[in-house]
Design an enzyme around this catalytic site. Structure first.
Site, PDB file in Angstrom:
ATOM      1  CB  THR A   1     -43.580   3.226   8.651  1.00 37.51           C
ATOM      2  OG1 THR A   1     -43.494   4.625   8.336  1.00 37.51           O
ATOM      3  CG2 THR A   1     -44.095   3.051  10.065  1.00 37.51           C
TER       4      THR A   1
ATOM      5  CB  CYS B   1     -49.865  18.889  12.635  1.00 36.19           C
ATOM      6  SG  CYS B   1     -51.548  19.226  13.079  1.00 36.19           S
TER       7      CYS B   1
HETATM    8  N1  PLP Z   1     -37.931   7.889   7.448  1.00 36.76           N
HETATM    9  C1  PLP Z   1     -37.931   9.171   7.041  1.00 36.76           C
HETATM   10  C2  PLP Z   1     -36.713   9.980   7.257  1.00 36.76           C
HETATM   11  C3  PLP Z   1     -39.071   9.716   6.465  1.00 36.76           C
HETATM   12  O1  PLP Z   1     -39.060  10.998   6.083  1.00 36.76           O
HETATM   13  C4  PLP Z   1     -40.222   8.902   6.313  1.00 36.76           C
HETATM   14  C5  PLP Z   1     -41.468   9.471   5.770  1.00 36.76           C
HETATM   15  O2  PLP Z   1     -41.834  10.592   6.040  1.00 36.76           O
HETATM   16  C6  PLP Z   1     -40.173   7.574   6.744  1.00 36.76           C
HETATM   17  C7  PLP Z   1     -39.001   7.099   7.302  1.00 36.76           C
HETATM   18  C8  PLP Z   1     -41.355   6.656   6.599  1.00 36.76           C
HETATM   19  O3  PLP Z   1     -41.554   6.333   5.241  1.00 36.76           O
HETATM   20  P1  PLP Z   1     -42.914   5.673   4.713  1.00 36.76           P
HETATM   21  O4  PLP Z   1     -43.821   6.806   4.368  1.00 36.76           O
HETATM   22  O5  PLP Z   1     -42.496   4.888   3.495  1.00 36.76           O
HETATM   23  O6  PLP Z   1     -43.442   4.786   5.766  1.00 36.76           O
END
Ligand code: PLP
Length: 394
Positions: free
Chosen positions: A69, A332
């Protein structure tokens, strides 16, 4: 427990736990020049090499973050503001004026792109459509890149986290190169499951906990020369691109997970066999079950499906009572189940979407997990269909 939710978080691999335990015993700061600092630095450098090797990148292209993220935020804001810096230094270099984001991107990309378009009036955000099988509509990208002025930044994931559908990255990359557009690839669900070539893009995001490393650590990879204005300022760590003392144990666990994936012979075939076994048994027992994305190439590990009339939230509770962990294909928020934006983009109707479930397998799974998952699904469906008013989707 039968843990079939590796796309949410993959359990910590023993190799990562061992690397983290070792790193926790190293009491130096990677920026310190003394022996303890050098020992910590060696751990960070080693992990950087291993993560770069997984996606065909160079070690010095890896920036550690607190997760994918943060990496998405750094990539998007960093690219837009970095391009602005380049434009101010040399007016022949264009600003980024257009953001193209596929309709199936993760919220970390969607929400950040939306905020950028809200805050910066010269930027227009457009969403790229996908086919009914969840594959990016490459013609739509071709047309979009031809329209409008200024430099474009395109975000397309390597494979989708809900459906597992693999995206046509080579074609996307070629179109972006031809148009002089920058390309950001979310490789979070795909890393280690398919071959990834960092040379196809300018930015790539990764997350340790989706590959059997720890939570709270990820990486942004940046191609040489791609614009990037740092977003977290401070002590100048990581060449000033992301300040803050590195998460040593997390990075060690991340590196170990990447290395294990790179060297695990036959693991993809094993996962493909488990997923195939799951889907075959499900369809045999419940022929009306719908599996999404079957017309496209999918990750070896992910099955997104719906059992008509069975609400996903009810199903998750029944699965949990049988010791089976899965996810709903819908998200959700504020206690309200909303239809999955991925399935909506694929044209799936709201009723079917309300029944969507995702099984995602990984290193810890065996045939027993698959069998338990299918048995539980069949049991809960038969029960719901015997007493429709209590268990069925509205
Ligand atoms: N991108 C995708 C496709 C994801 O599935 C996720 C997490 O669910 C993220 C980004 C974000 O990852 P993080 O949990 O390391 O912030």
């Amino acid at each position: 427990m039968h843990y079939c939710d590796h796309n949410a978080t993959s359990p910590l691999r023993p190799e990562s736990l061992a690397a983290m335990t070792h790193a926790l015993g190293v009491s130096g700061n990677p920026s310190s020049v003394h022996a303890n600092g050098r020992a910590a630095r060696a751990i960070v450098d080693d992990a950087r090499e291993k993560i770069a090797a997984l996606v065909g990148a160079k070690a010095d292209q890896v920036i550690f973050t607190s997760g994918a993220t943060e990496a998405a935020s750094l990539a998007l804001w960093g690219a837009v503001e970095g391009a602005l810096d380049q434009h101010e230094a040399d007016s022949k270099t264009a600003r980024i004026t257009r953001l193209f984001v596929s309709g199936i991107e993760h919220a970390c990309i969607q929400a950040t792109a939306a905020r950028i378009a809200e805050d910066l009036p010269w930027i227009r955000l457009s969403h790229l459509p996908v086919t009914a099988d969840g594959v990016l509509d490459i013609e739509a990208l071709r047309v979009a890149l031809r329209e409008g002025k200024g430099r474009a930044l395109v975000a397309v994931m390597a494979a989708n986290n809900e459906t597992g559908v693999i995206q046509p990255l080579e074609d996307v990359s070629r179109l972006c190169r031809e148009a002089g557009a920058l390309l950001l690839v979310d490789a979070v669900p795909a890393a280690g499951k398919i071959a990834l070539d960092f040379a196809l893009c300018d930015y790539m995001i990764l997350s340790a906990h989706k590959m059997g490393g720890p939570q709270g650590v990820g990486a942004l990879l940046v191609a040489d020369g791609a614009p990037l204005r740092p977003q977290i300022l401070g002590g100048g760590q990581q060449k000033g691109l992301r300040a803050g003392t590195e998460n040593l144990a997390g990075i060690a666990g991340f590196g170990a997970a990447a290395h294990t994936l790179l060297t695990a012979d036959g693991e993809r075939e094993r996962l493909a066999h488990l997923t195939d076994r799951f889907e075959t048994a499900l369809k045999k027992a419940l022929p009306d079950a719908v599996i999404f994305g079957t017309g496209a190439a999918r990750l070896c590990s992910t099955s997104n499906f719906a059992i008509p009339g069975i609400a996903s939230d009810t199903a998750l509770i029944a699965l949990d009572m049988d010791g089976v962990c899965m996810s709903a294909g819908s998200t959700c928020s504020s206690g309200k189940i909303a239809p999955s934006h991925v399935l909506t983009a694929m044209g799936v109707d709201a009723d079917t979407s309300a029944s969507a479930l995702r099984a995602s397998f990984g290193w810890s799974n065996t045939n027993e997990d698959v069998q338990a998952a299918v048995e539980s699904l069949v049991k809960l469906t038969e029960r719901a269909r015997r007493s429709p008013t209590t268990d069925r989707a509205a």
